[in-house]
Structure formats: structure tokens, C-alpha cells
Design a protein around this motif. Structure first.
Motif, PDB file in Angstrom:
ATOM      1  N   GLY A  57      14.838 -19.381 -29.873  1.00 12.67           N
ATOM      2  CA  GLY A  57      13.561 -19.915 -29.372  1.00 12.67           C
ATOM      3  C   GLY A  57      12.338 -19.287 -28.793  1.00 12.67           C
ATOM      4  O   GLY A  57      12.788 -18.058 -28.138  1.00 12.67           O
ATOM      5  N   ASP A  58      11.201 -19.563 -29.036  1.00 11.27           N
ATOM      6  CA  ASP A  58      10.300 -18.781 -28.210  1.00 11.27           C
ATOM      7  C   ASP A  58       9.606 -19.208 -27.084  1.00 11.27           C
ATOM      8  O   ASP A  58       8.956 -18.872 -26.456  1.00 11.27           O
ATOM      9  CB  ASP A  58       8.886 -18.862 -29.287  1.00 11.27           C
ATOM     10  CG  ASP A  58       8.466 -20.038 -29.578  1.00 11.27           C
ATOM     11  OD1 ASP A  58       9.137 -21.157 -29.288  1.00 11.27           O
ATOM     12  OD2 ASP A  58       7.545 -20.245 -30.205  1.00 11.27           O
ATOM     13  N   GLY A  62      13.296 -23.260 -19.206  1.00 12.36           N
ATOM     14  CA  GLY A  62      12.650 -24.163 -17.861  1.00 12.36           C
ATOM     15  C   GLY A  62      11.245 -24.376 -18.073  1.00 12.36           C
ATOM     16  O   GLY A  62      10.522 -25.046 -17.274  1.00 12.36           O
ATOM     17  N   GLY A  63      10.527 -23.898 -19.022  1.00 13.09           N
ATOM     18  CA  GLY A  63       9.103 -24.104 -19.300  1.00 13.09           C
ATOM     19  C   GLY A  63       8.943 -25.420 -20.154  1.00 13.09           C
ATOM     20  O   GLY A  63       9.825 -26.017 -20.447  1.00 13.09           O
ATOM     21  N   SER A  64       7.560 -25.534 -20.345  1.00 10.55           N
ATOM     22  CA  SER A  64       7.351 -27.112 -20.907  1.00 10.55           C
ATOM     23  C   SER A  64       7.807 -26.982 -22.314  1.00 10.55           C
ATOM     24  O   SER A  64       8.113 -28.144 -22.755  1.00 10.55           O
ATOM     25  CB  SER A  64       5.642 -27.075 -20.904  1.00 10.55           C
ATOM     26  OG  SER A  64       5.068 -26.056 -21.713  1.00 10.55           O
ATOM     27  N   GLY A  65       8.002 -25.653 -23.067  1.00 12.38           N
ATOM     28  CA  GLY A  65       8.718 -25.816 -24.350  1.00 12.38           C
ATOM     29  C   GLY A  65      10.267 -25.886 -24.389  1.00 12.38           C
ATOM     30  O   GLY A  65      10.756 -26.435 -25.297  1.00 12.38           O
ATOM     31  N   THR A 115      13.145 -33.464 -18.185  1.00  8.00           N
ATOM     32  CA  THR A 115      11.956 -34.077 -18.363  1.00  8.00           C
ATOM     33  C   THR A 115      11.196 -34.397 -17.059  1.00  8.00           C
ATOM     34  O   THR A 115      11.953 -34.594 -16.082  1.00  8.00           O
ATOM     35  CB  THR A 115      12.070 -35.384 -19.214  1.00  8.00           C
ATOM     36  OG1 THR A 115      12.689 -36.304 -18.388  1.00  8.00           O
ATOM     37  CG2 THR A 115      12.781 -35.020 -20.727  1.00  8.00           C
ATOM     38  N   GLN A 116       9.986 -34.316 -17.259  1.00  9.33           N
ATOM     39  CA  GLN A 116       9.089 -34.582 -15.987  1.00  9.33           C
ATOM     40  C   GLN A 116       9.223 -36.032 -15.636  1.00  9.33           C
ATOM     41  O   GLN A 116       9.152 -36.235 -14.234  1.00  9.33           O
ATOM     42  CB  GLN A 116       7.646 -34.258 -16.502  1.00  9.33           C
ATOM     43  CG  GLN A 116       6.528 -34.622 -15.428  1.00  9.33           C
ATOM     44  CD  GLN A 116       6.797 -33.485 -14.163  1.00  9.33           C
ATOM     45  OE1 GLN A 116       6.922 -32.419 -14.411  1.00  9.33           O
ATOM     46  NE2 GLN A 116       6.704 -34.024 -12.940  1.00  9.33           N
ATOM     47  N   SER A 117       9.406 -36.963 -16.489  1.00 12.66           N
ATOM     48  CA  SER A 117       9.535 -38.188 -16.022  1.00 12.66           C
ATOM     49  C   SER A 117      10.902 -38.415 -15.067  1.00 12.66           C
ATOM     50  O   SER A 117      10.903 -39.127 -14.272  1.00 12.66           O
ATOM     51  CB  SER A 117       9.476 -39.224 -17.253  1.00 12.66           C
ATOM     52  OG  SER A 117      10.683 -38.834 -18.141  1.00 12.66           O
ATOM     53  N   TYR A 118      11.859 -37.716 -15.599  1.00 11.46           N
ATOM     54  CA  TYR A 118      13.160 -37.584 -14.849  1.00 11.46           C
ATOM     55  C   TYR A 118      13.019 -37.176 -13.609  1.00 11.46           C
ATOM     56  O   TYR A 118      13.633 -37.975 -12.418  1.00 11.46           O
ATOM     57  CB  TYR A 118      14.368 -36.899 -15.481  1.00 11.46           C
ATOM     58  CG  TYR A 118      15.504 -36.750 -14.793  1.00 11.46           C
ATOM     59  CD1 TYR A 118      16.553 -37.967 -15.057  1.00 11.46           C
ATOM     60  CD2 TYR A 118      15.875 -35.771 -13.913  1.00 11.46           C
ATOM     61  CE1 TYR A 118      17.627 -37.831 -14.098  1.00 11.46           C
ATOM     62  CE2 TYR A 118      17.009 -35.662 -13.294  1.00 11.46           C
ATOM     63  CZ  TYR A 118      18.016 -36.725 -13.297  1.00 11.46           C
ATOM     64  OH  TYR A 118      19.219 -36.731 -12.619  1.00 11.46           O
ATOM     65  N   VAL A 119      12.259 -36.118 -13.325  1.00 11.88           N
ATOM     66  CA  VAL A 119      11.926 -35.808 -12.004  1.00 11.88           C
ATOM     67  C   VAL A 119      11.214 -36.565 -11.167  1.00 11.88           C
ATOM     68  O   VAL A 119      11.562 -36.817 -10.111  1.00 11.88           O
ATOM     69  CB  VAL A 119      11.123 -34.436 -12.003  1.00 11.88           C
ATOM     70  CG1 VAL A 119      10.621 -33.935 -10.637  1.00 11.88           C
ATOM     71  CG2 VAL A 119      11.964 -33.239 -12.729  1.00 11.88           C
TER      72      VAL A 119
END
Length: 137
Positions: free
Chosen positions: A30-31, A35-38, A43-47
Motif C-alpha cells: 500500500g502507498d 494511520g493516515g487518511s488512506g 474511521t473519523q465517524s467512530y472517533v
């Protein structure tokens, strides 16, 4: 001379195998940064829903009802427990269950065990921190 004929192809084969292995590891790894957005760990909604504390300013008479697992802290003011089930709300700070209409101590962690209408009602202006799902009525 025979040794050179065998050694050179063996070195070439090992080198090609190493290059292909390294290429395969980088191609399928993976590129995105871990922990980044990719490649998020969560997920942000979980946080937003379960990790971050939210603050609610309750006016006298307003009720904050929590979903199962919601954590509550009354930071300022006065509030009492709302509980139609009769089981109370666990106060994990004190290690007791708080029954309906009992006053909630400031800065004590409460956990709503089930989504059955349990929550707290502000007696006067109250500041409440909560984490998890909740509705204010």
C-alpha cells in the motif's frame, strides 16, 4: 572454469529473485501512511461518536438520554437520574448504582447500560460531558 559458469547464473537468479521479492513487498504494502487518511486505524465517524467527549449545556428540566454504553460526567450544576427501568445507572467512580431521582455527584463517571430511556435530568443549569450516543429533550 566450470565454477564460473555455475556461479554467474546462480548470482543472477538470486539477484532477480531478491529484486522481485522487494518489488512485491512494496507493490502490495500500500502507498498510504499507516494511520493516515488512506489507511486509517479507525474511521473519523467512530472517533467522533465514541472517543471524543462532547459538552452539553442543559437548562433546568432538560433530559439527556444515552444510548447503550454512553458515558456521562456532570461537570457543573445539579442533575438527577432518569430511569424508567428501575435498575438505576452505574456510577463507576463510586462503585454504586444511582436510582431514579437521586442526585448525580459532580465529576463522577456514569455509564448507560442499555438504550431504554435512562439518562439525567437537569435540576438547574448543568454542564454535562458525554461520550457516545445521546439525545437531549
Amino acid at each position: 572454469m566450470k565454477l564460473n559458469r555455475i556461479t554467474l547464473p546462480a548470482v543472477v537468479v538470486v539477484t532477480v529473485a531478491l529484486v522481485l521479492a522487494l518489488w512485491g513487498f512494496t507493490a502490495f504494502a500500500g502507498d498510504a501512511d499507516p494511520g493516515g487518511s488512506g489507511d486509517p486505524l479507525v474511521t473519523q465517524s467512530y472517533v467522533d461518536q465514541y472517543v471524543q467527549w462532547k459538552v452539553a449545556d442543559l437548562k433546568a428540566g432538560q433530559v439527556l438520554k444515552g444510548k447503550a454504553g454512553t458515558e456521562l460526567l456532570v461537570r457543573r450544576g445539579q442533575a438527577v437520574v432518569v430511569d424508567s427501568s428501575g435498575n438505576g445507572i452505574p456510577d463507576v467512580t463510586a462503585g454504586v448504582d444511582i436510582a431514579a431521582n437521586d442526585k448525580v455527584a459532580l465529576n463522577h463517571l456514569l455509564i448507560i447500560p442499555r438504550e431504554d430511556g435512562r439518562g439525567i435530568k437537569a435540576i438547574d443549569f448543568a454542564v454535562v460531558m458525554y461520550r457516545g450516543g445521546a439525545s437531549i429533550q
